[in-house]
Structure formats: structure tokens, C-alpha cells
Design an enzyme around this catalytic site. Structure first.
Site, PDB file in Angstrom:
ATOM      1  N   CYS A   1      91.275  26.546  58.759  1.00 45.47           N
ATOM      2  CA  CYS A   1      90.950  27.149  57.462  1.00 45.47           C
ATOM      3  C   CYS A   1      91.497  28.560  57.264  1.00 45.47           C
ATOM      4  CB  CYS A   1      89.436  27.163  57.276  1.00 45.47           C
ATOM      5  SG  CYS A   1      88.758  25.518  57.098  1.00 45.47           S
TER       6      CYS A   1
HETATM    7  N1  LIG Z   1      87.593  21.608  59.734  1.00 48.69           N
HETATM    8  C1  LIG Z   1      86.958  22.506  59.030  1.00 48.69           C
HETATM    9  O1  LIG Z   1      86.242  23.342  59.573  1.00 48.69           O
HETATM   10  C2  LIG Z   1      87.060  22.553  57.518  1.00 48.69           C
HETATM   11  C3  LIG Z   1      86.128  23.323  56.801  1.00 48.69           C
HETATM   12  C4  LIG Z   1      86.188  23.353  55.432  1.00 48.69           C
HETATM   13  C5  LIG Z   1      87.203  22.679  54.769  1.00 48.69           C
HETATM   14  N2  LIG Z   1      88.124  21.940  55.470  1.00 48.69           N
HETATM   15  C6  LIG Z   1      89.159  21.240  54.713  1.00 48.69           C
HETATM   16  O2  LIG Z   1      88.840  19.857  54.670  1.00 48.69           O
HETATM   17  C7  LIG Z   1      90.038  19.089  54.697  1.00 48.69           C
HETATM   18  C8  LIG Z   1      89.999  18.115  55.868  1.00 48.69           C
HETATM   19  O3  LIG Z   1      89.969  18.876  57.064  1.00 48.69           O
HETATM   20  P1  LIG Z   1      89.474  18.267  58.445  1.00 48.69           P
HETATM   21  O4  LIG Z   1      89.268  19.434  59.357  1.00 48.69           O
HETATM   22  O5  LIG Z   1      88.347  17.324  58.212  1.00 48.69           O
HETATM   23  O6  LIG Z   1      90.775  17.455  58.891  1.00 48.69           O
HETATM   24  P2  LIG Z   1      90.894  16.414  60.108  1.00 48.69           P
HETATM   25  O7  LIG Z   1      92.302  16.475  60.536  1.00 48.69           O
HETATM   26  O8  LIG Z   1      89.790  16.632  61.087  1.00 48.69           O
HETATM   27  O9  LIG Z   1      90.605  15.016  59.414  1.00 48.69           O
HETATM   28  C9  LIG Z   1      91.413  14.474  58.441  1.00 48.69           C
HETATM   29  C10 LIG Z   1      91.393  12.957  58.607  1.00 48.69           C
HETATM   30  O10 LIG Z   1      92.138  12.426  57.509  1.00 48.69           O
HETATM   31  C11 LIG Z   1      92.894  11.331  58.000  1.00 48.69           C
HETATM   32  N3  LIG Z   1      93.977  11.090  57.047  1.00 48.69           N
HETATM   33  C12 LIG Z   1      95.160  11.716  56.924  1.00 48.69           C
HETATM   34  N4  LIG Z   1      95.847  11.219  55.894  1.00 48.69           N
HETATM   35  C13 LIG Z   1      95.077  10.264  55.333  1.00 48.69           C
HETATM   36  C14 LIG Z   1      95.218   9.402  54.230  1.00 48.69           C
HETATM   37  N5  LIG Z   1      96.307   9.459  53.450  1.00 48.69           N
HETATM   38  N6  LIG Z   1      94.238   8.537  53.956  1.00 48.69           N
HETATM   39  C15 LIG Z   1      93.123   8.486  54.732  1.00 48.69           C
HETATM   40  N7  LIG Z   1      92.915   9.276  55.781  1.00 48.69           N
HETATM   41  C16 LIG Z   1      93.881  10.175  56.072  1.00 48.69           C
HETATM   42  C17 LIG Z   1      93.327  11.752  59.382  1.00 48.69           C
HETATM   43  O11 LIG Z   1      93.672  10.625  60.171  1.00 48.69           O
HETATM   44  C18 LIG Z   1      92.063  12.467  59.886  1.00 48.69           C
HETATM   45  O12 LIG Z   1      91.196  11.583  60.564  1.00 48.69           O
HETATM   46  C19 LIG Z   1      91.179  20.092  54.757  1.00 48.69           C
HETATM   47  O13 LIG Z   1      91.637  20.360  53.476  1.00 48.69           O
HETATM   48  C20 LIG Z   1      90.523  21.325  55.324  1.00 48.69           C
HETATM   49  O14 LIG Z   1      91.185  22.510  54.949  1.00 48.69           O
HETATM   50  C21 LIG Z   1      88.061  21.866  56.840  1.00 48.69           C
END
Ligand SMILES: NC(=O)c1ccc[n+]([C@@H]2O[C@H](COP(=O)([O-])OP(=O)(O)OC[C@H]3O[C@@H](n4cnc5c(N)ncnc54)[C@H](O)[C@@H]3O)[C@@H](O)[C@H]2O)c1
Length: 453
Positions: free
Chosen positions: A273
Site C-alpha cells: 500500500c
Molecule cells: N494487503 C493490504 O494490506 C491492503 C490493504 C488495503 C487495500 N489493499 C488493496 O486491495 C487490493 C488487493 O490487495 P491484496 O493485498 O488483497 O492482494 P493479493 O495479491 O493478496 O490478492 C489478490 C488476489 O487476486 C487474485 N487475482 C489476480 N487477478 C485476478 C483476476 N483477474 N480475477 C480474480 N482473481 C485475481 C490473485 O491470484 C490473488 O489471490 C489492492 O488494490 C491493494 O492495494 C491491500
């Protein structure tokens, strides 16, 4: 009306919820929806992720496998790689990655792929909520036209909103359920339905007037952190040059009961992030001919911190009449922050790579991360025992995990570069400790000793 039917289904929990992307954000959300009584279909492109979830194994630290397993066994959560399973859900939350490209521009490929997946399965009466952090305008510019091309009117036939995720991995106090959630829809009906859905499983829902507002709320929060961390990192460099202990300055400033908020310096910023999200805003503003100077400056300072740390290590070794080249460096903690198992964007990786490129023999210990692969080089966590610590010419504390025995490090090491002030409460015994700012000291000593900086 379509909206009233969906509202009723949300209220009586007969609505089925789809989650696209089952990672750090999507999986905890799936669990909360299921616990609130909704049947959940989780769609992910990763066979590994889907397989693990369906066998009740959580790959996300904050989601206990016991809890997930029970929800999977009772049929409340099911994961799939077949997007056609989304065809009969009533609401879909999208939580796919939003990384940066090599040129630090937004990489929207995951959001676009997820949008197309949703579009293939869309039907009248569907609510779609984007959760992925992104630039203001994404929901309206990238998602709404696709829905309209399918012949739907947003706000009447289908509903579209943005709701930023605020998950803080490893935080024992705040998790998905008790962290207030902001929602903003394309139309008031979109906002209302999204608020109704999320209120079912999240304690406090905050409505805002548009998707752009909701998108910008997340960017303000993370830019606020990036800028303040950048400012306090610069303060560490300032203190280093002045020969003042930055930690003492911050502790004392923190006694002010108003108008000051404590941020701590460190070896740089990491995670999915803080280092990335502000660049989504910077990019958007560049398209409007505006330069976001605070973001650029914070990024410049924060991204240079690993170099600053490596210079500290080199100077500290120099005081011992040693060169980086040929020295053994034991890095403590490679996760991007305390008590998490995530190395994405971790400054430890830069520090290890820089030390290795200067000829150091680099090993690391991290209780949460067994293997790290960086630039084709594979590192495996070494056990943290006396002989490993005694063998090291320098111990570099990069991440201050709670599970580390810092007193043992101070007792056994010759030299410690402590970028987190993790040894502050240790008894002065053996190691010379070099802090991020100049007042290098032996643990517990009021007297600055050694130069090391
Ligand atoms: N991790 C954090 O602390 C956090 C906090 C707030 C916001 N976010 C935001 O949330 C979003 C997701 O982050 P995350 O940390 O959960 O990511 P992550 O990488 O942990 O998970 C994303 C998942 O999406 C899957 N994926 C990718 N492309 C896909 C598709 N086309 N269809 C279906 N699944 C798909 C991946 O295989 C993965 O399992 C990002 O935009 C991030 O900036 C993350």
C-alpha cells in the site's frame, strides 16, 4: 423495483455474494460476509489459492484456518477458478492487485481483467463494488461504461460503487469487521445498497457522495502515511547530522497531548500500500498537468532509506577496521513490517541486495518468512542462535518482530545496526549498537559511545 428486490435479499440474507480476488483483502471479506449469513462464492485465477481455501487452509495470516475451514465445510464459502459461478450472485466485491508498472505508472491490468470477468456474468439486479486501491475516477471511467455497453443503466438495473479496504495485516486490534468502511456509489441507490450490504458484516459504514470521493479517501489515508513517514525519515537524517538521538526527540515530542502525531523512522517503507498507492494519485494528477510534490518528495526520501542504512553499516564496520566486502551480515527481519509474513516491497530486500553487491556475505533470520527470492538469488532464513549471532560481523535489525530475543542479540553480537530502536530496553552487555541517527550507544547506556556514524 430492481433495487428493492436486491435490498430485500440483502436484508433477509438470501443474497449470494461473490468475491473476485481472494488475497489479503478478499479472503477476510469473504469470511465476514459468510459469518453475517451470506453464501459466498470466491473467484480467483490462482488454482493454488482456490485449492487451499476449499480444503479449509487459509493463506492469509489474519484469517485462522479453523474459522475458514468451518465456513467452507458448512457450505457458506466456496472458492472457484470458474468465473461462470459468478453468474447467479447478487453482489460482487473486487479485490484484485493494483501494482505499479516498471515506470511507476498504475498497472490496471488486474482490475480490467476482473471487470471483464464480472461483465461476462452480469445480470440485472447485480451490485458491483470495487475495493482495489486506485486513482480517482476508476470506477466511473473503467467500470461504468462496460456495464452500460451491456445495456444496463447504472443506478437502475445494476449498481456500482467503490469501497476502499483498510485492512492492516497483523493488527491485533483492528480487523475487517471493526474498521469503519467508506462507501461511495455512482448514484445514491448504488451507495444505499452498498451501505446496506456492508452494514451486515461491518460495524460502521461511512457513506460519501461519490465513487471519486471514496477512491480519494484511501489515497489521502495512505499518502498521509507516506508523507509523514518521509518527514520523520528526513528527521532521522537531520538528527544523524546533528548528533542527536531521533528516538529521544520523537518520544519527547510525543508527550504533547495535542497537535502532534507520532510517526517512527525506519529503513524504508514496504508492503502493497504505502509505497505504491500515492503514485496512483501522482499519476492521475500528472494527466491533469499537476505535480504532487509532497508525494514525490516523500517517495524520494523513503526510497533512499535502504541506501542510508547500508552507509551506516559500512561506517560501523569501518570503525571495527572491517570492510563491507568479506564481512558477514546477519539481517534480522525481512518482512516489510513487524509480525507479518509479507515481503512485498520490503526495504530489507534492497538492504540485502546492496550489502551483497558490495561483497558482504548476507544471511537473514525472519520467524515469519522461510525463503526470499530476490533478483534470482535465493535466501533461506537461518536459525537465530548464539553461534549465528557470534559469527556475524554485523547484525542489522531491519524489522522488529516481537518474537526476536533482542537481549540475546545484544549479549552475543559484536556490532548491531538497529534501524528500529528495537534494542532500546535491552541491558547494556556486549554489542556496540549503532542507531539510525547519530547518537550511537550501547543498549541501556545514557552515554553515547563509539562513532559508527
Ligand atoms: N494487503 C493490504 O494490506 C491492503 C490493504 C488495503 C487495500 N489493499 C488493496 O486491495 C487490493 C488487493 O490487495 P491484496 O493485498 O488483497 O492482494 P493479493 O495479491 O493478496 O490478492 C489478490 C488476489 O487476486 C487474485 N487475482 C489476480 N487477478 C485476478 C483476476 N483477474 N480475477 C480474480 N482473481 C485475481 C490473485 O491470484 C490473488 O489471490 C489492492 O488494490 C491493494 O492495494 C491491500
Amino acid at each position: 423495483m430492481i433495487k428493492d428486490v436486491l435490498l430485500g435479499r440483502i436484508r433477509d440474507r438470501s443474497a449470494k455474494v461473490g468475491i473476485v480476488g481472494l488475497g489479503y483483502v478478499g479472503l477476510p471479506l469473504a469470511v465476514e460476509f459468510a459469518k453475517a449469513g451470506f453464501r459466498v462464492v470466491g473467484y480467483d485465477v490462482s488454482e493454488r489459492v482456490v485449492g487451499a481455501i476449499n480444503s479449509g487452509r487459509s493463506h492469509v495470516q489474519d484469517v485462522p484456518s479453523t474459522e475458514l475451514g468451518a465456513l467452507v465445510r458448512s457450505g457458506m464459502i466456496e472458492a472457484t477458478t470458474d468465473d461462470r459461478r459468478l453468474a447467479d450472485v447478487d453482489a460482487i466485491s473486487i479485490a484484485v492487485p493494483t501494482p505499479l508498472s516498471k515506470t511507476r505508472d498504475p498497472d490496471m491490468s488486474y482490475v480490467l481483467a476482473a471487470r471483464d470477468t464480472v461483465a461476462r456474468n452480469a445480470h440485472a439486479g447485480l451490485l458491483v463494488v470495487l475495493e482495489s486501491t486506485t486513482y480517482p475516477g476508476t470506477t466511473r471511467e473503467l467500470l461504468q461504461p462496460t456495464m452500460e455497453q451491456l445495456g444496463f443503466t447504472v443506478g437502475q438495473d445494476v449498481f456500482l460503487a467503490f469501497s476502499p479496504e483498510r485492512v492492516d495485516p497483523g493488527n491485533p486490534e483492528y480487523h475487517t469487521k471493526n474498521t469503519p468502511k467508506v462507501v461511495g456509489g455512482i448514484t445514491p441507490s448504488c451507495t444505499e445498497l452498498t451501505a446496506e450490504l456492508y452494514s451486515a458484516c461491518i460495524d460502521t459504514v461511512v457513506r460519501v457522495s461519490s465513487t471519486e470521493t471514496a477512491e480519494l479517501v484511501k489515497l489521502l489515508e495512505n499518502t498521509f502515511r507516506a508523507v509523514n513517514i518521509g518527514m520523520v525519515n528526513e528527521m532521522a537524517i537531520v538528527c544523524d547530522k546533528l548528533g542527536v538521538d531521533v528516538w529521544e526527540v520523537i518520544e519527547a515530542a510525543g508527550t504533547k497531548p495535542f497537535g502532534f502525531m507520532k510517526f517512527t523512522p525506519g529503513p524504508g517503507i514496504g508492503g502493497h500500500c504505502i509505497p505504491l498507492d500515492p503514485h496512483y494519485l501522482a499519476w492521475k494528477m500528472r494527466t491533469l498537468n499537476y505535480k504532487t510534490r509532497f508525494i514525490d518528495l516523500a517517495s524520494e526520501i523513503n526510497s533512499q532509506m535502504p541506501v542510508f542504512v547500508v552507509e551506516k553499516v559500512a561506517l560501523a564496520l569501518n570503525d571495527e577496521r572491517k570492510a563491507v566486502n568479506g564481512s558477514r551480515a546477519l539481517v534480522i527481519g525481512v518482512a516489510y513490517k513487524r509480525d507479518v509474513d509479507d515481503v512485498r516491497e520490503s526495504p530489507a530486500l534492497d538492504i540485502m541486495r546492496l550489502l551483497a553487491s558490495h561483497g558482504a556475505e548476507v544471511v537473514y533470520h525472519d520467524p515469519h518468512i522461510a525463503v526470499v527470492v530476490e533478483d534470482g538469488h535465493e535466501w533461506r532464513s537461518v536459525p537465530l542462535n548464539r553461534s549465528e549471532v557470534e559469527r556475524a560481523d554485523v547484525v542489522v535489525i531491519v524489522t522488529d518482530h516481537r518474537a526476536i530475543d533482542y537481549q540475546m542479540l545484544v549479549d552475543r553480537a559484536t556490532l548491531i545496526v538497529d534501524t528500529r530502536n528495537a534494542t532500546r530496553n535491552c541491558l547494556r552487555t556486549g554489542a556496540r549498537i549503532v542507531s539510525l541517527s547519530s547518537a550511537a550507544h550501547v543498549a541501556g547506556s545514557a552515554e553515547p559511545v563509539g562513532s559508527g556514524d
